[in-house]
Design an enzyme around this catalytic site. Structure first.
Site, PDB file in Angstrom:
ATOM      1  N   HIS A 153       0.832  -1.210   0.000  1.00 15.30           N
ATOM      2  CA  HIS A 153       0.000   0.000   0.000  1.00 15.30           C
ATOM      3  C   HIS A 153       0.874   1.271   0.000  1.00 15.30           C
ATOM      4  CE1 HIS A 153       1.100   0.818   4.140  1.00 15.30           C
ATOM      5  NE2 HIS A 153       1.015  -0.484   4.339  1.00 15.30           N
ATOM      6  N   GLY A 188       1.495  -1.356  12.304  1.00 16.55           N
ATOM      7  CA  GLY A 188       1.001  -2.717  12.497  1.00 16.55           C
ATOM      8  C   GLY A 188      -0.484  -2.856  12.213  1.00 16.55           C
ATOM      9  N   ARG A 225      -5.766   1.186   4.735  1.00 15.53           N
ATOM     10  CA  ARG A 225      -4.719   1.712   3.844  1.00 15.53           C
ATOM     11  C   ARG A 225      -4.517   0.799   2.625  1.00 15.53           C
ATOM     12  NH1 ARG A 225      -2.394   0.043   8.805  1.00 15.53           N
ATOM     13  NH2 ARG A 225      -0.466  -1.191   8.771  1.00 15.53           N
ATOM     14  N   GLU A 232      -0.897  -6.362   8.022  1.00 14.76           N
ATOM     15  CA  GLU A 232       0.494  -6.112   8.422  1.00 14.76           C
ATOM     16  C   GLU A 232       0.791  -6.952   9.667  1.00 14.76           C
ATOM     17  OE1 GLU A 232       3.477  -5.765   8.092  1.00 14.76           O
ATOM     18  OE2 GLU A 232       3.770  -3.657   7.588  1.00 14.76           O
ATOM     19  N   HIS A 274       1.527  -7.782  13.419  1.00 12.04           N
ATOM     20  CA  HIS A 274       1.108  -7.071  14.630  1.00 12.04           C
ATOM     21  C   HIS A 274       2.381  -6.590  15.326  1.00 12.04           C
ATOM     22  CE1 HIS A 274      -0.692  -5.939  18.310  1.00 12.04           C
ATOM     23  NE2 HIS A 274      -1.896  -6.425  18.008  1.00 12.04           N
ATOM     24  N   ARG A 321      12.433  -4.444  13.682  1.00 12.12           N
ATOM     25  CA  ARG A 321      11.792  -4.214  12.387  1.00 12.12           C
ATOM     26  C   ARG A 321      12.074  -5.331  11.376  1.00 12.12           C
ATOM     27  NH1 ARG A 321      13.666   0.449   9.424  1.00 12.12           N
ATOM     28  NH2 ARG A 321      11.651   0.581   8.419  1.00 12.12           N
ATOM     29  N   HIS A 381       0.967  -5.553   2.772  1.00 11.00           N
ATOM     30  CA  HIS A 381       1.818  -4.775   3.681  1.00 11.00           C
ATOM     31  C   HIS A 381       3.256  -5.292   3.609  1.00 11.00           C
ATOM     32  CE1 HIS A 381      -1.869  -3.128   5.538  1.00 11.00           C
ATOM     33  NE2 HIS A 381      -2.360  -4.280   5.102  1.00 11.00           N
TER      34      HIS A 381
HETATM   35  O1  LIG Z   1       3.481  -1.228  10.375  1.00 10.17           O
HETATM   36  C1  LIG Z   1       4.268  -0.326  10.097  1.00 10.17           C
HETATM   37  O2  LIG Z   1       4.704   0.501  10.916  1.00 10.17           O
HETATM   38  C2  LIG Z   1       4.699  -0.184   8.657  1.00 10.17           C
HETATM   39  O3  LIG Z   1       3.818  -0.863   7.848  1.00 10.17           O
HETATM   40  C3  LIG Z   1       6.055  -0.748   8.383  1.00 10.17           C
HETATM   41  O4  LIG Z   1       6.970  -0.379   9.290  1.00 10.17           O
HETATM   42  P1  LIG Z   1       8.459  -0.990   9.226  1.00 10.17           P
HETATM   43  O5  LIG Z   1       9.012  -0.648   7.872  1.00 10.17           O
HETATM   44  O6  LIG Z   1       9.163  -0.288  10.332  1.00 10.17           O
HETATM   45  O7  LIG Z   1       8.342  -2.478   9.443  1.00 10.17           O
END
Ligand SMILES: O=C(O)[C@H](O)COP(=O)(O)O
Length: 256
Positions: free
Chosen positions: A12, A25, A63, A90, A92, A117, A190
């Site tokens: 997205h 998340g 989103r 995404e 959690h 991450r 995601h």
């Molecule tokens: O959930 C989130 O914050 C984003 O989709 C992705 O964040 P990240 O790149 O820090 O995993």
């Protein structure tokens, strides 16, 4: 049936929370203005290459739905059948949900934030009932509706490993049968969901997956043979510089 089996995937567009550099998340953040433009650019890339689809798959989160709607309208398929599932949500992000990434890096160090991450199996702390966004996540109408009709247990934190444990069975059991029947499939999801699929389809090691980042709003294409072996993997559409910038942006912790 014999022929090219094409699956297009896209993350997205940027969400409001990503714009503010906050872990999102399962929180249902909307697309930012930039995210809307990214979705439109994604749609235009698909249109330029004449992609059309028989079915789309997405998460329960707005989103992803906003991005998918912008795409389907732009490519002239506003009534494309869409299947949504929490299994494509995404990851959690547990207790990190709602936390600013740069602030966490100041407190815990950049490398710890990058481990949360991008590592394969390090879990963020669990989100419990006292968390500021607990109610917002669990009172989401789609989650509530799903809890009435299913006994599936939802997560309260996930690494990539746990995300794969729900994404891959959904891919194998619900998406692959349609691809095998020759349907052209679009998946709008995601970052961690797409990393799950890439790890599985390309056999990426637990170590190497840490450095794979998915840019927002740039479609990429997989091609399979009749036995669902990958013939061509993760081919991004569009301008090389824009793809590289998108990947670098997804990799970075960002600032306040
Ligand atoms: O959930 C989130 O914050 C984003 O989709 C992705 O964040 P990240 O790149 O820090 O995993």
């Amino acid at each position: 049936m014999t022929g090219r089996r094409i699956v297009v995937m896209a993350r997205h567009g940027e969400s409001e929370w990503s714009k503010n550099n906050v872990f999102c998340g399962w929180y249902d953040s909307l697309l930012s203005d930039r995210g809307m433009n990214e979705a439109l650019e994604c749609a235009e890339l698909l249109k330029q290459s004449n992609y059309t689809f028989d079915k789309a798959y997405t998460s329960l989160l707005t989103r992803a739905h906003q991005t998918l709607k912008i795409i389907t309208e732009h490519i002239g398929q506003p009534n494309l059948p869409v299947e949504e599932s929490w299994r494509l949500n995404e990851r959690h992000y547990g207790a990190l949900t709602g936390c600013n990434k740069a602030e966490l890096a100041e407190e815990y160090g950049e490398s710890q934030v990058q481990i949360w991450r991008r590592s394969f199996d390090v879990l963020p702390p669990v989100m419990d009932k006292s968390h500021a966004y607990y109610m917002s996540i669990w009172c989401h109408p789609k989650i509530v509706a799903h809890s009435y009709t299913s006994s599936e247990k939802f997560p309260s934190t996930e690494s990539l490993k746990e995300t794969m444990e729900r994404v891959i069975p959904y891919w194998d059991n619900f998406i692959v049968p349609h691809i095998k029947r020759g349907q052209r499939v679009l998946i709008v999801a995601h970052g961690t969901v797409l990393r799950s699929l890439i790890k599985y389809l390309d056999g990426v090691s637990d170590n190497d997956i840490c450095s794979i980042n998915i840019p927002s709003g740039i479609p990429f294409v997989y091609e399979f043979d009749d036995d669902m072996n990958v013939v061509s993997s993760k081919k991004f559409l569009g301008d090389k510089k824009r793809i590289e910038e998108g990947i670098a942006r997804a990799a970075s912790i960002g600032s306040h």
